[in-house]
Motif scaffolding. Structure first.
Motif, PDB file in Angstrom:
ATOM      1  N   ALA A  40      46.748  46.424  34.603  1.00 41.65           N
ATOM      2  CA  ALA A  40      47.102  44.831  34.711  1.00 41.65           C
ATOM      3  C   ALA A  40      46.493  44.661  36.015  1.00 41.65           C
ATOM      4  CB  ALA A  40      48.503  44.664  34.696  1.00 41.65           C
ATOM      5  N   TYR A  41      46.575  45.184  37.050  1.00 44.00           N
ATOM      6  CA  TYR A  41      46.158  45.151  38.361  1.00 44.00           C
ATOM      7  C   TYR A  41      44.599  45.010  38.289  1.00 44.00           C
ATOM      8  CZ  TYR A  41      44.308  46.284  42.997  1.00 44.00           C
ATOM      9  OH  TYR A  41      43.762  46.718  44.164  1.00 44.00           O
ATOM     10  N   LEU A  42      43.923  45.805  37.660  1.00 47.01           N
ATOM     11  CA  LEU A  42      42.589  45.895  37.784  1.00 47.01           C
ATOM     12  C   LEU A  42      42.034  44.828  36.707  1.00 47.01           C
ATOM     13  CD1 LEU A  42      41.884  49.736  37.309  1.00 47.01           C
ATOM     14  CD2 LEU A  42      41.344  48.295  39.471  1.00 47.01           C
ATOM     15  N   ASP A  43      42.600  44.610  35.827  1.00 50.43           N
ATOM     16  CA  ASP A  43      42.228  43.417  35.069  1.00 50.43           C
ATOM     17  C   ASP A  43      42.250  42.050  35.828  1.00 50.43           C
ATOM     18  OD1 ASP A  43      42.029  44.995  32.763  1.00 50.43           O
ATOM     19  OD2 ASP A  43      43.799  44.579  31.713  1.00 50.43           O
ATOM     20  N   ALA A  81      34.107  46.288  41.211  1.00 55.05           N
ATOM     21  CA  ALA A  81      33.835  47.671  40.877  1.00 55.05           C
ATOM     22  C   ALA A  81      35.216  48.083  40.645  1.00 55.05           C
ATOM     23  CB  ALA A  81      33.208  48.197  42.117  1.00 55.05           C
ATOM     24  N   ARG A  82      35.403  48.306  39.396  1.00 51.68           N
ATOM     25  CA  ARG A  82      36.746  48.786  38.830  1.00 51.68           C
ATOM     26  C   ARG A  82      36.822  50.140  38.925  1.00 51.68           C
ATOM     27  NH1 ARG A  82      39.824  45.998  34.374  1.00 51.68           N
ATOM     28  NH2 ARG A  82      41.233  47.649  33.652  1.00 51.68           N
ATOM     29  N   THR A 135      39.568  37.535  38.578  1.00 54.58           N
ATOM     30  CA  THR A 135      39.619  36.559  39.793  1.00 54.58           C
ATOM     31  C   THR A 135      38.616  36.907  40.734  1.00 54.58           C
ATOM     32  OG1 THR A 135      41.513  37.725  40.810  1.00 54.58           O
ATOM     33  CG2 THR A 135      42.094  36.120  39.060  1.00 54.58           C
ATOM     34  N   PHE A 136      37.983  37.954  40.793  1.00 51.26           N
ATOM     35  CA  PHE A 136      37.191  38.395  41.808  1.00 51.26           C
ATOM     36  C   PHE A 136      36.046  37.362  42.074  1.00 51.26           C
ATOM     37  CE2 PHE A 136      33.470  41.062  43.824  1.00 51.26           C
ATOM     38  CZ  PHE A 136      34.520  41.644  44.768  1.00 51.26           C
ATOM     39  N   PRO A 137      35.880  37.042  43.280  1.00 50.82           N
ATOM     40  CA  PRO A 137      34.936  36.108  43.868  1.00 50.82           C
ATOM     41  C   PRO A 137      33.306  36.243  43.188  1.00 50.82           C
ATOM     42  CG  PRO A 137      36.392  36.555  45.560  1.00 50.82           C
ATOM     43  CD  PRO A 137      36.442  37.627  44.760  1.00 50.82           C
ATOM     44  N   SER A 138      33.080  35.274  42.644  1.00 53.74           N
ATOM     45  CA  SER A 138      31.531  35.510  41.871  1.00 53.74           C
ATOM     46  C   SER A 138      30.566  35.560  42.841  1.00 53.74           C
ATOM     47  CB  SER A 138      31.329  34.407  40.826  1.00 53.74           C
ATOM     48  OG  SER A 138      31.234  33.147  41.232  1.00 53.74           O
TER      49      SER A 138
END
Length: 158
Positions: free
Chosen positions: A21-24, A38-39, A29-32
């Motif tokens: 859930a954290y990585l998803d 990087a998962r 929401t990572f700034p484009s």
């Protein structure tokens, strides 16, 4: 609601679900402008004592947060442990879960002999950065090459 924070092995289904859930969420929401997320998950063995610890926070038996602490190379006289994967589920936010997780991780670091706790984060995580600063973490130069990070912090263990 009763909040409980307990130490657990980092290779359990409960931890896997929280970290997925954290990585998803981070990926979504990572700034484009910073590229793609990087998962990467820290191997569970790095959180096993005496190299580290992992905690899960639960409310009334339901997992609502987690975080880990792992030993990293010393820096001068500092015996360093690094905070990783602090996450609170959306329905657990705003109720002190992250504070309880950090309290447990910092106590765990002290028990393992840390003289400094370090962490990295992304400046887009405004609430996380504010929480870390309110706990006495100070910004420091980068100590790793995490492509997702834009801010690095250190707090001495007293």
């Amino acid at each position: 609601m009763t909040l409980e924070v307990r130490t657990v092995p980092a290779d359990t289904p409960e931890v896997d679900a929280l970290l997925d859930a954290y990585l998803d969420e981070r990926e979504a929401t990572f700034p484009s402008a910073q590229g793609s997320y990087a998962r990467k998950r820290t191997p569970a063995a790095e959180f096993a004592p005496p190299r580290g610890t992992f905690v899960v926070a639960s409310e009334d038996g339901r997992a609502v947060g987690c975080g880990g602490l792992r030993r990293i190379p010393d820096d001068g006289d500092d015996v360093r442990f690094e905070v990783k994967h602090v996450f609170v589920t959306p329905d657990g936010r705003g109720r002190g879960v992250a504070t309880a997780v950090m309290d447990a991780l910092e106590a765990g670091g002290a028990a393992l002999g840390a003289t400094a706790i370090v962490l990295d984060t992304n400046d887009s995580l405004v609430a996380a950065g504010a929480m870390y600063r309110s706990r006495g973490y100070e910004r420091v130069p980068a100590f790793n090459e995490n492509p997702n990070a834009t801010a690095w912090y250190r707090k001495p263990v007293r």
